[in-house]
Design a protein around this motif. Structure first.
Motif, PDB file in Angstrom:
ATOM      1  N   ILE A  62       0.745  -1.237   0.039  1.00  0.00           N
ATOM      2  CA  ILE A  62       0.096   0.000   0.080  1.00  0.00           C
ATOM      3  C   ILE A  62       0.883   1.224   0.054  1.00  0.00           C
ATOM      4  CG2 ILE A  62      -1.856   1.294   1.117  1.00  0.00           C
ATOM      5  CD1 ILE A  62      -2.844  -1.263   2.325  1.00  0.00           C
ATOM      6  N   LEU A  63       0.651   2.149  -0.945  1.00  0.00           N
ATOM      7  CA  LEU A  63       1.497   3.242  -1.216  1.00  0.00           C
ATOM      8  C   LEU A  63       0.649   4.456  -0.867  1.00  0.00           C
ATOM      9  CD1 LEU A  63       3.448   2.583  -4.496  1.00  0.00           C
ATOM     10  CD2 LEU A  63       4.167   2.380  -2.087  1.00  0.00           C
ATOM     11  N   ARG A  64       1.130   5.459  -0.321  1.00  0.00           N
ATOM     12  CA  ARG A  64       0.462   6.957  -0.205  1.00  0.00           C
ATOM     13  C   ARG A  64       1.349   8.046  -0.755  1.00  0.00           C
ATOM     14  NH1 ARG A  64      -0.155  10.696   4.593  1.00  0.00           N
ATOM     15  NH2 ARG A  64      -2.543  11.087   4.380  1.00  0.00           N
ATOM     16  N   PHE A  65       0.727   8.759  -1.602  1.00  0.00           N
ATOM     17  CA  PHE A  65       1.647   9.821  -2.167  1.00  0.00           C
ATOM     18  C   PHE A  65       0.729  10.977  -2.326  1.00  0.00           C
ATOM     19  CE2 PHE A  65      -0.182   6.746  -5.571  1.00  0.00           C
ATOM     20  CZ  PHE A  65      -0.736   7.586  -6.282  1.00  0.00           C
ATOM     21  N   VAL A  66       1.394  12.094  -3.044  1.00  0.00           N
ATOM     22  CA  VAL A  66       0.646  13.249  -3.250  1.00  0.00           C
ATOM     23  C   VAL A  66       0.393  13.671  -4.498  1.00  0.00           C
ATOM     24  CG1 VAL A  66       0.683  15.658  -2.584  1.00  0.00           C
ATOM     25  CG2 VAL A  66       1.365  14.436  -0.819  1.00  0.00           C
ATOM     26  N   VAL A  67      -0.679  13.941  -5.059  1.00  0.00           N
ATOM     27  CA  VAL A  67      -0.983  14.494  -6.381  1.00  0.00           C
ATOM     28  C   VAL A  67      -0.987  15.910  -6.375  1.00  0.00           C
ATOM     29  CG1 VAL A  67      -2.355  14.460  -8.518  1.00  0.00           C
ATOM     30  CG2 VAL A  67      -2.402  12.231  -6.954  1.00  0.00           C
ATOM     31  N   ARG A  98       1.315  12.351 -15.736  1.00  0.00           N
ATOM     32  CA  ARG A  98       0.437  13.408 -14.696  1.00  0.00           C
ATOM     33  C   ARG A  98      -0.918  13.017 -14.534  1.00  0.00           C
ATOM     34  NH1 ARG A  98       3.171  17.971 -13.580  1.00  0.00           N
ATOM     35  NH2 ARG A  98       4.964  18.247 -14.483  1.00  0.00           N
ATOM     36  N   TRP A  99      -1.244  13.012 -13.305  1.00  0.00           N
ATOM     37  CA  TRP A  99      -2.668  12.768 -12.985  1.00  0.00           C
ATOM     38  C   TRP A  99      -3.634  14.052 -13.408  1.00  0.00           C
ATOM     39  CZ3 TRP A  99      -4.702   8.920  -9.014  1.00  0.00           C
ATOM     40  CH2 TRP A  99      -3.719   7.835  -8.933  1.00  0.00           C
ATOM     41  N   ILE A 100      -4.911  13.663 -13.054  1.00  0.00           N
ATOM     42  CA  ILE A 100      -5.922  14.968 -13.240  1.00  0.00           C
ATOM     43  C   ILE A 100      -5.910  15.399 -11.901  1.00  0.00           C
ATOM     44  CG2 ILE A 100      -8.262  15.933 -13.507  1.00  0.00           C
ATOM     45  CD1 ILE A 100      -8.317  13.463 -15.743  1.00  0.00           C
ATOM     46  N   PRO A 101      -5.453  16.738 -11.487  1.00  0.00           N
ATOM     47  CA  PRO A 101      -5.456  17.418 -10.082  1.00  0.00           C
ATOM     48  C   PRO A 101      -6.871  17.165  -9.637  1.00  0.00           C
ATOM     49  CG  PRO A 101      -4.903  19.011 -11.535  1.00  0.00           C
ATOM     50  CD  PRO A 101      -4.809  17.866 -12.296  1.00  0.00           C
ATOM     51  N   GLY A 102      -6.737  17.119  -8.101  1.00  0.00           N
ATOM     52  CA  GLY A 102      -8.017  17.088  -7.316  1.00  0.00           C
ATOM     53  C   GLY A 102      -8.196  18.822  -7.467  1.00  0.00           C
ATOM     54  N   LYS A 103      -9.517  19.026  -6.984  1.00  0.00           N
ATOM     55  CA  LYS A 103     -10.230  20.339  -6.867  1.00  0.00           C
ATOM     56  C   LYS A 103     -11.010  20.616  -5.460  1.00  0.00           C
ATOM     57  CE  LYS A 103     -10.254  21.497 -11.695  1.00  0.00           C
ATOM     58  NZ  LYS A 103     -11.119  21.950 -13.062  1.00  0.00           N
ATOM     59  N   GLN A 104     -10.672  21.891  -4.850  1.00  0.00           N
ATOM     60  CA  GLN A 104     -11.568  22.242  -3.912  1.00  0.00           C
ATOM     61  C   GLN A 104     -11.758  23.742  -4.279  1.00  0.00           C
ATOM     62  OE1 GLN A 104     -12.191  20.568  -1.389  1.00  0.00           O
ATOM     63  NE2 GLN A 104     -13.101  21.825  -0.054  1.00  0.00           N
ATOM     64  N   ASN A 105     -13.251  23.803  -4.078  1.00  0.00           N
ATOM     65  CA  ASN A 105     -13.944  25.343  -4.424  1.00  0.00           C
ATOM     66  C   ASN A 105     -13.504  25.622  -5.939  1.00  0.00           C
ATOM     67  OD1 ASN A 105     -15.026  25.451  -1.888  1.00  0.00           O
ATOM     68  ND2 ASN A 105     -13.208  26.392  -1.164  1.00  0.00           N
ATOM     69  N   GLY A 106     -13.226  24.797  -6.764  1.00  0.00           N
ATOM     70  CA  GLY A 106     -13.042  25.223  -8.157  1.00  0.00           C
ATOM     71  C   GLY A 106     -11.351  25.338  -8.680  1.00  0.00           C
ATOM     72  N   ASN A 107     -10.575  25.261  -7.553  1.00  0.00           N
ATOM     73  CA  ASN A 107      -9.097  25.436  -7.769  1.00  0.00           C
ATOM     74  C   ASN A 107      -8.366  24.138  -7.377  1.00  0.00           C
ATOM     75  OD1 ASN A 107      -9.494  28.106  -7.945  1.00  0.00           O
ATOM     76  ND2 ASN A 107      -9.510  28.455  -5.518  1.00  0.00           N
ATOM     77  N   ASN A 108      -7.401  23.994  -8.279  1.00  0.00           N
ATOM     78  CA  ASN A 108      -6.682  22.794  -8.180  1.00  0.00           C
ATOM     79  C   ASN A 108      -5.798  22.790  -6.844  1.00  0.00           C
ATOM     80  OD1 ASN A 108      -7.390  22.299 -10.789  1.00  0.00           O
ATOM     81  ND2 ASN A 108      -5.351  22.683 -11.695  1.00  0.00           N
ATOM     82  N   VAL A 109      -5.688  21.610  -6.034  1.00  0.00           N
ATOM     83  CA  VAL A 109      -5.230  21.693  -4.763  1.00  0.00           C
ATOM     84  C   VAL A 109      -4.368  20.376  -4.695  1.00  0.00           C
ATOM     85  CG1 VAL A 109      -6.623  23.137  -3.714  1.00  0.00           C
ATOM     86  CG2 VAL A 109      -7.311  20.784  -3.728  1.00  0.00           C
ATOM     87  N   PRO A 110      -3.342  20.173  -4.007  1.00  0.00           N
ATOM     88  CA  PRO A 110      -2.580  19.267  -3.812  1.00  0.00           C
ATOM     89  C   PRO A 110      -3.387  17.981  -2.684  1.00  0.00           C
ATOM     90  CG  PRO A 110      -1.495  20.621  -2.353  1.00  0.00           C
ATOM     91  CD  PRO A 110      -2.559  21.316  -3.290  1.00  0.00           C
ATOM     92  N   VAL A 111      -3.485  16.866  -2.898  1.00  0.00           N
ATOM     93  CA  VAL A 111      -4.203  15.675  -2.311  1.00  0.00           C
ATOM     94  C   VAL A 111      -3.285  14.335  -2.083  1.00  0.00           C
ATOM     95  CG1 VAL A 111      -6.357  14.551  -2.320  1.00  0.00           C
ATOM     96  CG2 VAL A 111      -6.390  16.703  -3.403  1.00  0.00           C
TER      97      VAL A 111
END
Length: 273
Positions: free
Chosen positions: A212-217, A249-262
């Motif tokens: 099991i790996l955990r990383f940041v997008v 490259r992944w499709i980045p996550g979004k919060q309130n319409g802005n790209n954020v690291p997840v």
């Protein structure tokens, strides 16, 4: 004769048990009863004395502790004050650097159209010959120079702006729109099956399991900070990390319409067929 016998003596005990059976225990208890009574009386007296003296003992102990604490605080503050004064005395004097050499200049003012009678003599536009004769530059501000020969025009000095440090954004655990692999989960499974190579050493030793790996997008979709949450074998862990690093490259996550690291957790299965 009875008047001369002490009731606490062994003679009195022998008199009471004269002609009776002394072996069943009552005789021994009767003989030892004076000692027990004396011991009990001594214990009771000691307890009473201790109970009466306890408040005085407490009152005598508490003030000593407070005084000791107060003395320690005063001593520490006095030491601190001495150290601060010592540091202040040793503080070096920083000399102010001299101003840079500058030429005198007159601030350029855009011309304004006015009637002749409204223009003062000192406000009239000077001719080219007059400007050359004064040897004063026209610049962005009025400056009284300190070196007319080797000095510089104030307009030549550019404002130095320190680069702003980008504040690193802390990755989110969960967001409105989680990051996804290009093409979705099906493409992710396909990529893993095509690019994951089972380590030969792990195969020979019959090692299998789920890493099991955990990383940041990141905000740009790049994969960063890969960590092994659950290990199976060092060779399998290393291969799982290599495979994840090779992902596009992944499709980045979004919060309130802005790209954020997840943060993203990915299980990688190693199974012998």
């Amino acid at each position: 004769m009875a008047k001369d016998i002490d009731l606490t003596s062994s003679e009195w005990c022998d008199l009471v048990f004269e002609g009776k059976n002394k072996a069943y225990g009552a005789y021994d208890m009767r003989q030892n009863s004076p000692k027990r009574h004396n011991r009990a009386m001594i214990v009771v007296v000691l307890v009473v004395i201790f109970a009466f003296s306890l408040p005085y003992i407490i009152s005598s102990i508490v003030p000593e502790k407070e005084e000791e604490i107060e003395m320690n605080v005063v001593t520490e503050l006095s030491k601190l004050d001495a150290e601060v004064k010592k540091n202040e005395e040793l503080k070096p004097i920083v000399e102010t650097p001299p101003p840079p050499p500058l030429k005198s200049s007159i601030k350029f003012t855009p011309p304004v159209i006015k009637k002749d009678d409204e223009v003062r003599e000192e406000d009239e536009i000077k001719s080219q010959d007059e400007l050359i004769a004064t040897k004063v530059n026209i610049s962005i501000a009025d400056v009284k120079g300190n070196d007319e020969i080797h000095g510089q025009d104030i307009a030549d000095f550019k404002e130095i702006v320190a680069p702003k440090k980008e504040v690193e954004e802390k990755p989110y655990e969960a967001v409105e729109q989680m990051p996804t692999f290009p093409g979705g989960e099906a493409e992710l499974m396909k990529f893993m099956s095509e690019n994951l190579k089972y380590p030969v050493i792990a195969q020979e030793n019959g090692i299998q399991g789920r890493v099991i790996l955990r990383f940041v997008v990141s905000k740009t979709g790049a994969i960063e900070n890969i960590q092994v949450v659950r290990s199976v074998d060092p060779t399998c862990d290393k291969e799982a990390i290599r495979m994840v690093k090779s992902m596009p490259r992944w499709i980045p996550g979004k919060q309130n319409g802005n790209n954020v690291p997840v943060y993203f957790t990915l299980p990688v299965l190693f199974k012998l067929l």
